[in-house]
Design a protein around this motif. Sequence first.
Motif, PDB file in Angstrom:
ATOM      1  N   SER A   1       0.842  -1.198   0.000  1.00  0.00           N
ATOM      2  CA  SER A   1       0.000   0.000   0.000  1.00  0.00           C
ATOM      3  C   SER A   1       0.876   1.245   0.000  1.00  0.00           C
ATOM      4  CB  SER A   1      -0.906   0.017   1.233  1.00  0.00           C
ATOM      5  OG  SER A   1      -1.474   1.304   1.416  1.00  0.00           O
ATOM      6  N   PRO A   2       0.852   2.056  -1.067  1.00  0.00           N
ATOM      7  CA  PRO A   2       1.672   3.273  -1.104  1.00  0.00           C
ATOM      8  C   PRO A   2       1.361   4.218   0.058  1.00  0.00           C
ATOM      9  CG  PRO A   2       0.811   2.778  -3.289  1.00  0.00           C
ATOM     10  CD  PRO A   2       0.118   1.852  -2.333  1.00  0.00           C
ATOM     11  N   GLN A   3       0.065   4.314   0.438  1.00  0.00           N
ATOM     12  CA  GLN A   3      -0.305   5.221   1.517  1.00  0.00           C
ATOM     13  C   GLN A   3       0.268   4.749   2.859  1.00  0.00           C
ATOM     14  OE1 GLN A   3      -2.510   3.970  -0.669  1.00  0.00           O
ATOM     15  NE2 GLN A   3      -3.170   5.783  -1.830  1.00  0.00           N
ATOM     16  N   GLN A   4       0.121   3.445   3.145  1.00  0.00           N
ATOM     17  CA  GLN A   4       0.643   2.930   4.418  1.00  0.00           C
ATOM     18  C   GLN A   4       2.171   2.984   4.453  1.00  0.00           C
ATOM     19  OE1 GLN A   4      -1.073  -0.712   5.946  1.00  0.00           O
ATOM     20  NE2 GLN A   4      -2.980  -0.385   4.793  1.00  0.00           N
ATOM     21  N   LEU A   5       2.812   2.685   3.342  1.00  0.00           N
ATOM     22  CA  LEU A   5       4.271   2.744   3.284  1.00  0.00           C
ATOM     23  C   LEU A   5       4.750   4.183   3.454  1.00  0.00           C
ATOM     24  CD1 LEU A   5       6.989   1.385   2.843  1.00  0.00           C
ATOM     25  CD2 LEU A   5       6.641   1.620   0.369  1.00  0.00           C
ATOM     26  N   SER A   6       4.053   5.115   2.816  1.00  0.00           N
ATOM     27  CA  SER A   6       4.403   6.535   2.949  1.00  0.00           C
ATOM     28  C   SER A   6       4.322   6.973   4.406  1.00  0.00           C
ATOM     29  CB  SER A   6       3.472   7.386   2.079  1.00  0.00           C
ATOM     30  OG  SER A   6       3.746   8.757   2.242  1.00  0.00           O
ATOM     31  N   ASN A   7       3.273   6.529   5.091  1.00  0.00           N
ATOM     32  CA  ASN A   7       3.116   6.894   6.504  1.00  0.00           C
ATOM     33  C   ASN A   7       4.278   6.362   7.346  1.00  0.00           C
ATOM     34  OD1 ASN A   7       1.534   7.835   8.898  1.00  0.00           O
ATOM     35  ND2 ASN A   7       1.475   5.638   9.324  1.00  0.00           N
ATOM     36  N   ILE A   8       4.687   5.113   7.091  1.00  0.00           N
ATOM     37  CA  ILE A   8       5.788   4.513   7.846  1.00  0.00           C
ATOM     38  C   ILE A   8       7.094   5.275   7.594  1.00  0.00           C
ATOM     39  CG2 ILE A   8       7.285   2.482   7.989  1.00  0.00           C
ATOM     40  CD1 ILE A   8       4.729   2.082   9.520  1.00  0.00           C
ATOM     41  N   LEU A   9       7.392   5.517   6.314  1.00  0.00           N
ATOM     42  CA  LEU A   9       8.682   6.117   5.968  1.00  0.00           C
ATOM     43  C   LEU A   9       8.798   7.563   6.421  1.00  0.00           C
ATOM     44  CD1 LEU A   9       9.317   4.732   2.349  1.00  0.00           C
ATOM     45  CD2 LEU A   9      10.118   3.823   4.524  1.00  0.00           C
ATOM     46  N   PHE A  10       7.745   8.337   6.158  1.00  0.00           N
ATOM     47  CA  PHE A  10       7.891   9.782   6.340  1.00  0.00           C
ATOM     48  C   PHE A  10       7.297  10.309   7.645  1.00  0.00           C
ATOM     49  CE2 PHE A  10       7.489   9.015   1.650  1.00  0.00           C
ATOM     50  CZ  PHE A  10       8.846   9.088   1.399  1.00  0.00           C
TER      51      PHE A  10
END
Length: 893
Positions: free
Chosen positions: A549-558
């Motif tokens: 999930s791009p949204q969930q991954l974005s939340n984790i990374l940033f």
Amino acid sequence: MKKLLAVDANSVINRAFYGIKLLTTKDGSFTNGIYGFLNIFFKLLEEVNPDMVAFAFDLKAPTFRHQMYDGYKAQRKGMPDELASQLVPLKELLSAMGYRILELQGYEADDILGTLAERCCKGGFQCVIATGDRDSLQLVDDCVTVRLTSTKMGRPESVVYDTAAIQDKYGVTPPQLIEVKALMGDPSDNIPGVAGIGEKTALDLIKEHGTLAAIYDKLQELEMRGGVKAKLEKDREMAFLSRKLAEIDRNVPLNVELTELIPDQMDAGTVYRQLSRLEMASVIKRLGLVPPTGGAPSEADTKDAAEEPFVGTTATPALAGVRVTLGDPTAFGRLAVGPVLDLFCGFDGAEIRSAAIGVGGEIACLDDTDPAFHSLLAAFLSSEVAKRTNHSKKIYAYGYNHGSNIRNIIFDVELSAYLLNPNASEYDLERLAIGEYGIAAPELAGLSDVAIDGISKTDNLSMERLAYHASLLGPLCDRLEAELMKTEQLSLFREIELPLCRVLASMEHVGFRLDTEGLAAFGRTLDGQLQEMTGRIYFSAGSEFNINSPQQLSNILFNELGLPTRKKIKSGFSTDAEVLESLKGKHPIIEDILEYRKLAKLKSTYVEGLLRLVDGDGRVRTSFRQTETRTGRISSIEPNLQNIPVRTKLGSELRKFFIADEGHTLIDADYSQIELRVLAHIAGDEHMIEAFRNDEDIHTLTASQVFHMPLSFVTPQMRSRAKAVNFGIVYGIGAFSLSQDIGVTVAEADSYIKGYLQSYSGVKKYMDETVASAKQAGYVKTLYGRRRPVPELSAQNHVTKMFGERVAMNTPIQGTAADIIKLAMIRVYNRLQAEGLASRLILQVHDELIVEGPIPEAARAGLILHEEMEAAAMLSAPLRADVNMGQSWYDAK
């Protein structure tokens, strides 16, 4: 409540033009703006469902705003020619579709939109304004909404603004946006505003005081920070002038009533012809249009054809009348005797379900409901009668499936049209005949108009439609052959493209055996590695989440890990490959995510994808596309065997599962540096030619010359960098891109390129002369005469023009290499057949050919492969092919 859709046409086509890569017709006319515009408009029609439609256009003449202020839009560059050339065809098309075009000297399209909106509100109608600019947001009211349209990644998008949306975004009412612009100005229109006041300050002032007039009425009483009061005092006159310039006129003297904007009935024949000339077959299908039938061609139909002398086989533009016989095997057999016949087939996958044979003024049609169909067809296809047809590769495929030896196909509509216009997306016979070449459909005696109405949704056509297509086939073949002769591509067609059809059909028929058990086991290994990688990622993240999930991954990374953001997108911050590559070294999770994605793609695209497509006999069969690329290269789909990964160790493991049959082996031959050899030949560079003649390592030699080192002093790193220059130079690589590829500074990369061009002066001369010639002619050619139009060279946009220069430099090289590998395929296929060997050519991947054959004849097949590949072209830098054998593709590579 009735609804008007008012389109800011100039603004929308501008957004469409820059949102889609340059598209052209075969004569070089630009079409991407029109195509994008229509896509946006069709989506608007679906979403808005209007009762009335109007298109507002700007005119070149000055408006009242120019008279008010000399500097208005003074800095704006004129519309690029490649966009401006699309306005008239767009207006003609919209008019033929039944829509009103509104334009008025002295006023802008915005003013026309404002006037239409005002009239809608007074008349109790709703108004939806479609535009690419925010200027119209000031018009939003209870009865007016604005849709800001754009084209992103080739797809139309729009954002709806009503009063609440504007309040949420800006904190002001729609009319107050005029006051805001009066203060902040608008650089795009050169509206001056108040110097030093930006959007934030302007919005704050209007939120607090309401209007520009209110601010100036009590300016002396107000307390302001940062010298804002002084700025307002200084530019008072400019502020009020800017307000007049920014406000849309809602009282333009339009000589039209709203009820007159109800669309008229479409002129279907005119729209079909216009879209055909624009080569927009997908739009034709979307509108459900059919070509005009019967009668003589109109003046508009024949205008283009009359402007040029007709060269080649003499034939009338269309048969005046054709006698059609349906479902009569006797008539079908009687006509199938030649000497030259036109054959149009109705296909269902690899099967021919119906066929029409035409000669002179007679057509006979038969389909597979007749018991004699396949035997009559097989006898005809295997006869020496010369045949012109619509899709010869499918006919050869039918022959392989039915054990028939197809003979003497002398012309193919699709292939010839592709050579004449490689930029087109498809080569529909009706569009070519009627739309591009003005060939009128003849009268078909015995068939009613109703019988041939409508376009079939499948290749398996009714016999009536089949007869109609067959009546167009002959005249179209005549015209296409003449065009090939005029463009000096007839030899290319006859000696390369047409013979290649038989070879490709054979390769598709044979297929490539797959070790399905081994591949499935490999998939299970990938599952274990994915599971391990998932655990590592969860540990680094401190929690479990959906890695896909791009949204969930974005939340984790940033958000959770606090890594620096790189690229903002609609849904948040991007996590695409480019972003992740830039974050390498910032956190261990990044390398793990990149590895996870590689493993996941291997599993889903290649392991699962290949297993899903394997046939019952254990072989996988790709489809080779001969008319897909602009350079002439063959492409492969379902599955794409040309895209099997080889750059990573794990990816190259996939080749282990492509195997030979029991008792057989694979013989693999790969051209050595074919593009560099072609470059040396075309450029006539003696240093490079001599190196290849002496079988020197061209990359080591280049490193020696670029770095001014003796050959024995060249390090592996130097050779690697020289290799990047060697291959990059033919793609017009610049210093920045090269520096990124090999990890050096831009200055170092620039010195490498300059050193290369100094060492190989013939290459520099070739590059300069090729670009200059392409700018003048509008196209480039391969050694075999294949043409590629390069419309980008005439673009005003610098980036687009530079792309065109790279295309001009590379296409003669890449295209010639593609022509040579095709010749090699034909030679290998023919010689294996001529020597009666059971070995078969089964795959082509870029510069590589693979033959599968019985082990006892492997040595002979390998020799044939080697000899025919090296003899395919006599270049001044001789061709070299390396041959290897093995039970699997991995072993033979």
